[in-house]
Design an enzyme around this catalytic site. Structure first.
Site, PDB file in Angstrom:
ATOM      1  N   TYR A 149       0.846  -1.208   0.000  1.00 38.47           N
ATOM      2  CA  TYR A 149       0.000   0.000   0.000  1.00 38.47           C
ATOM      3  C   TYR A 149       0.880   1.256   0.000  1.00 38.47           C
ATOM      4  CZ  TYR A 149      -3.285  -3.560   1.571  1.00 38.47           C
ATOM      5  OH  TYR A 149      -4.041  -4.699   1.681  1.00 38.47           O
ATOM      6  N   ASP A 164      -6.275   3.967   8.135  1.00 38.26           N
ATOM      7  CA  ASP A 164      -4.921   3.603   8.567  1.00 38.26           C
ATOM      8  C   ASP A 164      -4.242   4.802   9.229  1.00 38.26           C
ATOM      9  OD1 ASP A 164      -5.710   1.959   6.151  1.00 38.26           O
ATOM     10  OD2 ASP A 164      -3.925   0.853   6.749  1.00 38.26           O
ATOM     11  N   ASP A 183     -12.831  -5.301   3.682  1.00 39.77           N
ATOM     12  CA  ASP A 183     -13.164  -5.400   2.263  1.00 39.77           C
ATOM     13  C   ASP A 183     -13.870  -6.675   1.817  1.00 39.77           C
ATOM     14  OD1 ASP A 183     -11.570  -3.267   2.616  1.00 39.77           O
ATOM     15  OD2 ASP A 183      -9.960  -3.951   1.318  1.00 39.77           O
ATOM     16  N   GLU A 215       0.302  -7.626   8.998  1.00 37.49           N
ATOM     17  CA  GLU A 215      -0.974  -6.991   8.637  1.00 37.49           C
ATOM     18  C   GLU A 215      -2.153  -7.734   9.290  1.00 37.49           C
ATOM     19  OE1 GLU A 215      -1.338  -7.040   4.420  1.00 37.49           O
ATOM     20  OE2 GLU A 215      -3.175  -5.841   4.370  1.00 37.49           O
TER      21      GLU A 215
HETATM   22  C1  9WN Z   1      -8.319  -1.410  -0.392  1.00 37.42           C
HETATM   23  C2  9WN Z   1      -4.739  -0.357   3.623  1.00 37.42           C
HETATM   24  C3  9WN Z   1      -6.074  -1.021   3.381  1.00 37.42           C
HETATM   25  C4  9WN Z   1      -6.937  -1.063   4.656  1.00 37.42           C
HETATM   26  C5  9WN Z   1      -8.176  -1.928   4.484  1.00 37.42           C
HETATM   27  C6  9WN Z   1      -7.727  -3.305   3.967  1.00 37.42           C
HETATM   28  C7  9WN Z   1      -6.961  -3.157   2.655  1.00 37.42           C
HETATM   29  C8  9WN Z   1      -7.268  -2.239   0.349  1.00 37.42           C
HETATM   30  C9  9WN Z   1      -6.955  -3.476  -0.474  1.00 37.42           C
HETATM   31  O1  9WN Z   1      -5.818  -2.338   2.901  1.00 37.42           O
HETATM   32  O2  9WN Z   1      -7.787  -2.560   1.673  1.00 37.42           O
HETATM   33  O3  9WN Z   1      -8.549  -0.209   0.258  1.00 37.42           O
HETATM   34  O4  9WN Z   1      -6.297  -3.309  -1.516  1.00 37.42           O
HETATM   35  O5  9WN Z   1      -7.347  -4.581  -0.093  1.00 37.42           O
HETATM   36  O6  9WN Z   1      -8.803  -4.177   3.809  1.00 37.42           O
HETATM   37  O7  9WN Z   1      -8.862  -2.029   5.708  1.00 37.42           O
HETATM   38  O8  9WN Z   1      -7.325   0.234   5.000  1.00 37.42           O
HETATM   39  O9  9WN Z   1      -4.118  -0.921   4.726  1.00 37.42           O
END
Ligand code: 9WN
Length: 457
Positions: free
Chosen positions: A43, A50, A189, A420
C-alpha cells in the site's frame, strides 16, 4: 488522564521494551516525509483509517508526525465533506497500486490537481485519533500541548464536515445511518458480510483482461479476494465514478448500498470524540449536540441492525431491505457505544468470548460457512478491530476481559511480528510484515490501560 509510561519504565518487562522499539521502528520506516504508508510493499499511498490508527501510536513517539498525517489526509477532503479512502502520492508511479489515480479519475477540487484521491470513504476514525493524540500531548511538554490545541482547532470543522457528509448524503436508507457504497468503504473489504449484497452486482471478468491486479504481484493469491469479487469491486467503482461520485438517489442508481454496524459504530464514536474535542475548544452547546447525535446513531443501529433471533448486529442491504445472516466482527463493534443497552452489550460480550469468535476475535464467525483462515477479512485476526473491541469492553466496564485481550494482542504481535493480519488458529503472521496500524496500536496497547472517560462502571 493517566501518565504515559516510557518503554523503559520499571513496570514494563523487557519483552515489551523490545516490542516498543520494533513498533516505533515500523512507523519510522513507513514515514515517507509527507505521510505514513500502511505498508511499503502493498500500500504505497496514504489510506484514511490507517492514518487514524497510525496517529494513535505516533501520539507516544512522535505527536508532531501524528498531526502531520491527519493534516495531510484532511487537506485532501472534498468540498462536500467526504474524506477519501486513499490519497494518492504524486511521486508514486501509476502502476505501483491498482486501481490507481487514472482509474478513479477524480476531478480537480479545492486547488488540488485532478486524480489526487479516490471518491470512496473509510470508517471515520479520525476524531477519536485526534482526541487520543491530544490526550497524550502533555507527556511531551508544553509546546506539544500548545500544538495539540492548534491542531484540534484546525481539524474540528473538518471532522464535523465529514460527519455531516456521512450522516446526510449517505443516509440512503433514511433511518439515520450512513450507507457504504463499496466493500472497500467498510475497511473490512472481503468480509462475508457483503456476499449477499454483492451477489446482485454484475461481475465483468473482462475488466481483469484490461487491468492488471497489482495486489497479486505482491501478496499470496489465496489471501486476496477472488477475481469474481475483484471484478465486482471494479464495476462498483466504475458505476459510482461514472455518476460523478454523486450520492443522489443512491439506492435506485447504485447496486451496492449497505448499512454496516462497524462503520456506524465508528460514526457514533466519532460524535463522542467530537463532544470531547468541542469541550476542549470551549464549545459546550456543540459538545451537547455531538452527544445527542451519538445517542441517535446508537438507537438507529439498535433498531435497524439488531437481529433478536441471533442476538447480534448484522449488515443491512438497503436495496433489498434484508439483513445478511453473516456474523462478522463488525457486528461486535457497537459494543463501543456507551448508550447501547445492557442486554445487547451483554449479548455482544458473550458472543465475543464464545466459540464463534474468542479473543482476539477473528474477522468472521469461526463456525460460519464462509470461514477461511487466510483470506482477507473472512477469518484472520486483525489488530485494529480487536483494538476497537477492547475499547468496547472497557466502555461497558468489562475491565478483566479487556485486559486479557490486551495481553493476548501484545503476545500475538511479539511472537509473530508486526504483520498486517494473523492466522486465526496458530497466530502466524500473514500479509505485509511491517504493517503500520499493527505497530501503532501495539504502542497504545503497551502504554495505556485507561478506560474512555464516558465508560460505564
Ligand atoms: C483497499 C490499507 C487497506 C486497509 C483496508 C484493507 C486493505 C485495500 C486493499 O488495505 O484494503 O482499500 O487493496 O485490499 O482491507 O482495511 O485500510 O491498509
Amino acid at each position: 488522564m493517566h501518565p504515559v509510561p516510557s518503554p523503559t519504565a520499571p513496570d514494563v518487562p523487557e519483552m515489551c521494551a523490545e516490542l516498543w522499539r520494533s513498533a516505533a521502528g515500523v512507523l519510522d520506516a513507513n514515514w515517507t516525509g509527507r505521510h505514513t504508508v500502511p505498508s511499503r510493499t502493498l500500500y504505497p499511498h496514504q489510506w484514511s483509517w490507517d492514518s487514524a490508527f497510525t496517529a494513535i501510536g505516533l501520539a507516544y513517539v512522535n505527536p508532531a508526525r501524528a498531526w502531520r498525517d491527519l493534516r495531510s489526509l484532511f487537506e485532501a477532503q472534498w468540498p462536500d465533506g467526504r474524506v477519501p479512502h486513499i490519497v494518492f502520492d504524486p511521486e508514486i508511479p501509476e502502476d505501483a497500486y491498482f486501481p490507481g489515480p487514472r482509474f478513479w479519475n477524480v476531478p480537480a477540487y479545492n486547488g488540488r490537481p485532478a486524480r489526487g484521491s479516490t471518491g470512496l470513504v473509510h470508517p471515520p476514525m479520525h476524531a477519536l485519533a485526534a482526541w487520543e493524540v491530544y490526550r497524550h500531548a502533555s507527556a511531551h511538554g508544553a509546546d506539544a500541548v500548545q500544538q495539540a490545541r492548534v491542531e484540534l482547532g484546525w481539524l474540528y470543522p473538518r471532522l464535523v464536515a465529514q460527519q455531516e457528509y456521512l450522516g446526510d448524503r449517505r443516509d440512503a436508507g433514511g433511518g439515520g445511518l450512513a450507507s457504504i457504497v463499496h466493500p472497500w468503504e467498510s475497511g473490512l473489504d472481503n468480509s462475508p458480510a457483503w456476499d449477499d449484497a454483492l451477489a446482485t452486482v454484475p461481475a465483468d471478468l473482462r475488466l481483469l483482461d484490461t487491468y492488471h491486479r497489482r495486489d497479486l504481484d505482491v501478496s499470496d493469491v489465496t489471501h486476496r479476494p477472488t477475481d469474481t469479487d475483484y471484478a465486482r469491486y471494479l464495476g462498483l467503482v466504475e458505476n459510482y465514478r461514472d455518476g460523478g461520485y454523486s450520492d443522489t438517489a443512491l439506492a435506485e442508481r447504485h447496486p451496492f448500498v449497505v448499512e454496516c454496524p462497524g462503520f456506524n459504530a465508528v460514526l457514533a464514536t466519532a460524535e463522542l470524540a467530537l463532544a470531547q474535542i468541542a469541550g476542549v475548544l470551549g464549545r459546550p452547546s456543540e459538545a451537547r449536540r455531538h452527544r445527542e447525535h451519538a445517542r441517535g446513531i446508537t438507537a438507529a443501529i439498535s433498531d435497524r441492525l439488531w437481529d433478536p433471533e441471533t442476538d447480534f448486529f448484522h449488515a443491512l442491504d438497503v436495496r433489498s431491505g434484508r439483513r445478511t445472516p453473516a456474523r462478522s466482527v463488525s457486528g461486535l463493534l457497537p459494543l463501543m457505544l456507551p448508550d447501547l443497552d445492557r442486554a445487547r452489550a451483554d449479548a455482544l460480550a458473550e458472543a465475543a468470548g464464545s466459540p464463534r469468535f474468542g479473543l482476539p476475535a477473528p474477522s468472521y464467525d469461526r463456525t460460519g460457512p464462509a470461514f477461511d483462515d487466510r483470506r482477507y477479512w473472512r477469518g484472520p485476526i486483525w489488530v485494529n478491530v480487536n483494538w476497537l473491541l477492547r475499547r468496547g469492553l472497557l466502555v461497558h466496564g468489562r475491565r478483566d476481559d479487556a485486559e486479557r485481550l490486551r495481553q493476548a494482542l501484545v503476545r500475538l504481535v511479539h511472537r509473530n511480528g508486526h504483520y498486517e493480519y494473523f492466522h486465526p488458529e496458530d497466530g502466524g503472521g500473514l500479509g505485509s510484515p511491517a504493517f503500520g496500524w499493527t505497530a501503532a496500536l501495539c504502542l497504545d496497547l503497551l502504554a495505556d490501560r485507561s478506560a474512555p472517560a464516558y465508560a460505564r462502571s
